[in-house]
Motif scaffolding. Structure first.
Motif, short mmCIF file in Angstrom:
data_model
loop_
_atom_site.label_atom_id
_atom_site.label_comp_id
_atom_site.label_asym_id
_atom_site.label_seq_id
_atom_site.Cartn_x
_atom_site.Cartn_y
_atom_site.Cartn_z
N GLY A 126 -7.05 -8.22 11.45
CA GLY A 126 -6.56 -8.22 10.08
C GLY A 126 -6.15 -6.84 9.60
O GLY A 126 -5.34 -6.72 8.66
N LYS A 127 -6.71 -5.80 10.21
CA LYS A 127 -6.37 -4.43 9.83
C LYS A 127 -5.06 -3.96 10.48
O LYS A 127 -4.56 -2.89 10.17
CB LYS A 127 -7.51 -3.48 10.22
CG LYS A 127 -8.74 -3.62 9.34
CD LYS A 127 -8.43 -3.23 7.90
CE LYS A 127 -9.65 -3.26 7.02
NZ LYS A 127 -9.33 -2.85 5.61
N ALA A 149 -1.99 -4.18 10.02
CA ALA A 149 -0.98 -4.47 8.99
C ALA A 149 -0.69 -3.16 8.27
O ALA A 149 -1.40 -2.16 8.45
CB ALA A 149 -1.51 -5.51 8.01
N ARG A 180 -0.47 -0.64 4.99
CA ARG A 180 -1.46 -0.41 3.93
C ARG A 180 -1.20 -1.29 2.71
O ARG A 180 -2.13 -1.72 2.03
CB ARG A 180 -1.47 1.06 3.54
CG ARG A 180 -1.89 1.98 4.69
CD ARG A 180 -2.14 3.40 4.25
NE ARG A 180 -2.31 4.29 5.38
CZ ARG A 180 -3.41 4.37 6.13
NH1 ARG A 180 -4.46 3.61 5.84
NH2 ARG A 180 -3.46 5.20 7.15
N LYS A 181 0.06 -1.56 2.44
CA LYS A 181 0.42 -2.41 1.29
C LYS A 181 -0.18 -3.80 1.44
O LYS A 181 -0.44 -4.48 0.43
CB LYS A 181 1.93 -2.50 1.18
CG LYS A 181 2.44 -3.21 -0.06
CD LYS A 181 3.95 -3.14 -0.16
CE LYS A 181 4.44 -3.81 -1.44
NZ LYS A 181 5.92 -3.73 -1.57
N ASP A 182 -0.41 -4.22 2.69
CA ASP A 182 -0.99 -5.54 2.95
C ASP A 182 -2.48 -5.45 3.29
O ASP A 182 -3.07 -6.40 3.80
CB ASP A 182 -0.25 -6.21 4.11
CG ASP A 182 1.23 -6.44 3.80
OD1 ASP A 182 1.57 -6.57 2.61
OD2 ASP A 182 2.04 -6.46 4.76
N GLY A 183 -3.09 -4.27 3.03
CA GLY A 183 -4.51 -4.11 3.29
C GLY A 183 -4.84 -3.63 4.69
O GLY A 183 -6.01 -3.65 5.10
N GLY A 184 -3.84 -3.17 5.43
CA GLY A 184 -4.05 -2.71 6.80
C GLY A 184 -4.20 -1.21 6.92
O GLY A 184 -4.34 -0.50 5.91
N GLN A 234 3.46 2.40 5.61
CA GLN A 234 4.80 1.87 5.50
C GLN A 234 5.73 3.04 5.16
O GLN A 234 5.27 4.15 4.95
CB GLN A 234 4.90 0.78 4.43
CG GLN A 234 4.51 1.21 3.03
CD GLN A 234 3.06 0.88 2.70
OE1 GLN A 234 2.34 0.30 3.49
NE2 GLN A 234 2.64 1.28 1.51
N THR A 241 9.37 -1.44 3.55
CA THR A 241 8.11 -2.00 4.01
C THR A 241 8.31 -3.07 5.05
O THR A 241 7.48 -3.24 5.96
CB THR A 241 7.32 -2.60 2.81
OG1 THR A 241 7.07 -1.57 1.85
CG2 THR A 241 6.00 -3.19 3.27
N ARG A 297 6.21 -3.38 8.71
CA ARG A 297 5.36 -4.57 8.71
C ARG A 297 5.67 -5.44 9.94
O ARG A 297 4.76 -5.92 10.61
CB ARG A 297 5.59 -5.37 7.43
CG ARG A 297 4.84 -6.70 7.38
CD ARG A 297 5.24 -7.49 6.15
NE ARG A 297 4.69 -6.91 4.93
CZ ARG A 297 5.34 -6.89 3.77
NH1 ARG A 297 6.56 -7.37 3.67
NH2 ARG A 297 4.76 -6.36 2.70
N LYS A 302 3.02 -6.05 13.24
CA LYS A 302 2.67 -7.43 13.59
C LYS A 302 3.05 -7.73 15.04
O LYS A 302 2.29 -8.36 15.79
CB LYS A 302 3.38 -8.40 12.65
CG LYS A 302 3.13 -9.86 12.96
CD LYS A 302 3.93 -10.74 11.99
CE LYS A 302 3.79 -12.22 12.36
NZ LYS A 302 4.62 -13.07 11.44
#
Length: 208
Positions: A158-159, A161, A163-167, A171, A176, A180, A184
């Motif tokens: 889950g990390k 990702a 930073r904007k998505d909590g990773g 970006q 972004t 992203r 992925k």
């Protein structure tokens, strides 16, 4: 009149045959050089994603075709290389695609250790916006080097990702979607290898 037309037709046919013969000779003479350059290009990119490793042509032979549209981003096959020292497998190098770039597909190559540690990543092809999305290129920005040394596990996926998505990955200012997609794709490529233990022993089947 008919004789003149026939003569012209024969002349054109002769000229066409001559041109085809010349093109065939040129292709026959240049094909080995083109193949040599293609192989050299592959070796160069493999050297970039395997830092400190002396890449030899034998690596190109230890290759298998893999396919998984969900994790590797394309409906067709991709190539996966295996780097060994003697009989010991040290790394996989897999081609993958981020299908959700801002301007379409982003083709990548990812080198990783069997435990899921990323050794290196490079972009092979993309159509992202110059000055924004093209920062995924090593010659434009050091961002692509941020994957090196990172590990993908079931606990930390889950990390993987931005930073904007909590990773954990940066970006770009004003862009972004591109980073992203790349983050992925790299994560999914590692997950694919981890889910297919048979890749270590599968017979090589790429036509180089």
């Amino acid at each position: 009149m008919i004789k003149a037309i026939s003569k012209n037709a024969l002349a054109l046919a002769g000229a066409a045959a001559f041109c085809v013969a010349i093109l065939g000779m040129v292709n026959q003479q240049t094909a080995p050089r083109i193949e040599e350059q293609r192989q050299a290009s592959k070796m160069a990119i493999l050297t970039e994603v395997l830092p400190g490793i002396k890449v030899t042509s034998s690596l190109l032979q230890d290759c298998v075709l893999v396919q998984d549209e969900q994790l590797l981003g394309r409906p067709g096959t991709q190539q996966l290389y295996r780097w060994r020292d003697g009989n010991e497998l040290h790394a996989y190098i897999i081609e993958t695609t981020a299908p959700d770039g801002y301007s379409g597909n982003i083709d990548l190559i990812v080198a990783l250790q069997p435990d899921g540690t990323v050794l290196g990543t490079r972009v092979l092809n993309h159509q992202e916006t110059p000055g924004l999305g093209d920062k995924i290129e090593a010659r434009r920005s050091p961002w692509i080097f941020s994957f090196s040394g990172k590990v993908v596990t079931a606990d930390n996926a889950g990390k993987w990702a931005v930073r904007k998505d909590g990773g954990d990955f940066d970006q770009f200012t004003g862009a972004t979607i591109t980073p992203r997609a790349v983050v992925k794709a790299v994560r999914n490529a590692v997950l694919y290898v981890q889910q297919h233990a048979e890749l270590a022993t599968q017979a090589a089947n790429c036509s180089q």
